[in-house]
Write an enzyme that holds these catalytic residues in place. Structure first.
Site, short mmCIF file in Angstrom:
data_model
loop_
_atom_site.label_atom_id
_atom_site.label_comp_id
_atom_site.label_asym_id
_atom_site.label_seq_id
_atom_site.Cartn_x
_atom_site.Cartn_y
_atom_site.Cartn_z
N GLY A 292 31.99 37.73 37.30
CA GLY A 292 31.96 39.02 38.01
C GLY A 292 31.41 40.14 37.14
O GLY A 292 31.52 40.11 35.92
N CYS A 293 30.81 41.16 37.80
CA CYS A 293 30.26 42.30 37.06
C CYS A 293 31.35 43.31 36.69
O CYS A 293 31.20 44.06 35.74
CB CYS A 293 29.21 43.03 37.89
N VAL A 294 32.40 43.38 37.48
CA VAL A 294 33.44 44.40 37.23
C VAL A 294 34.80 43.72 37.12
O VAL A 294 35.19 42.97 38.01
CB VAL A 294 33.47 45.45 38.36
#
Lengths: 104, 173
Positions: free
Chosen positions: A102-104
């Site tokens: 995931g990016c965040v």
């Protein structure tokens, strides 16, 4: 996938050194992995690691720092204190899980 | 057969890498790129500074930061999610369009567990990020330090910022 020896057990890892077989992990192995990245595991580290292992079983992917805070209840600030500089990657590595996607 | 230990490179050696992100936009959709990249950089152990200027000020003004909006007007790349369909630009200015588009964007972000802007900034600060406000924008907006989030470290001039980010990689958003 290379096989390396950790705590006298054969362990399958990817080219970067992250474990790839969930059930090959043990607490003994985690202690060695942590030492390799200069972390000495305290009871609080273990709480995080056990959360990550359980969460992976449920979600099918590694927890991001955000998820570890919102779902696991481990504040981001504390994650940086326990696993300095690159908490998300270091946590996954020690917990025998892949890098979070995931990016965040 | 086993090979010798493979240990990931978590950057034990300090490379001194530094990132400075200039956030100049106050539309909801344009607030996110800086937040996502800043947060990612911090997660990689990189010293990160966010500098808010012009319209980007709305991200750090306490009375506005919860109400950033997204307008599809003038954005020809906006499609209905999961399709190639456009809403014609001619209907974009109708009343309620901005509210509807904002609501849709917030819902999409929420479904992906992306925090709202104020919450995201709080996470960035917790991860060691630094927030700075632009002196000229503060003067233009007639804004004082007390109007800004408490975790903004200061209102600084453009030259202070340039001095502070010596050797940093810069992103202008």
């Amino acid at each position: 996938m290379p096989t390396i020896e950790i705590a006298s057990k054969p362990v399958t890892v990817n080219d970067e050194g992250f474990m790839t077989v969930y059930d090959e992990w043990s607490e003994e192995i985690a202690t060695v992995l942590a030492a390799q990245v200069e972390i000495e595991l305290t009871p609080r580290h273990w709480e995080v690691i056990h959360f990550l292992r359980e969460d992976f079983k449920k979600e099918g992917e590694s927890s991001t720092s955000r998820h570890t805070q919102t779902v696991g209840g481990f504040p981001i600030k504390e994650q940086f204190e326990l696993f300095p500089k690159k908490p998300a990657k270091k946590m996954s590595y020690i917990a025998g899980l892949p890098k979070p996607k995931g990016c965040v | 057969m086993t090979t010798p230990a493979i240990v990931p490179n978590f950057g034990a050696e300090d490379t001194g890498r530094k990132l400075a992100i200039i956030c100049s936009k106050g539309n909801l959709d344009m607030a996110y790129p800086g937040l996502i990249l800043g947060n990612a950089a911090l997660g990689e152990g990189i010293e990160t500074h966010l500098f808010f200027t012009f319209w980007g000020f709305d991200m750090i003004i306490k009375s506005r930061m919860n109400d950033l909006q997204f307008s599809p007007a003038g954005n020809t790349a906006m499609h209905l999610p999961g399709t190639d369909a456009h809403i014609p630009q001619s209907v974009m200015p109708v009343p309620g369009m901005t509210a509807m588009a904002t609501h849709m964007l917030k819902k999409q972000l929420e479904d992906l567990n992306i925090p709202e802007v104020p919450d995201f900034l709080e996470q960035i600060v917790a991860a060691g990020g630094h927030l700075w406000a632009c002196r000229l924008s503060a003067d233009m907006n007639k804004v004082e330090e007390t109007d800004l989030r408490d975790d903004v470290e200061g209102i600084i001039s453009a030259s202070d910022f340039i001095e502070m980010t010596e050797g940093a990689q810069l992103l202008f958003i």
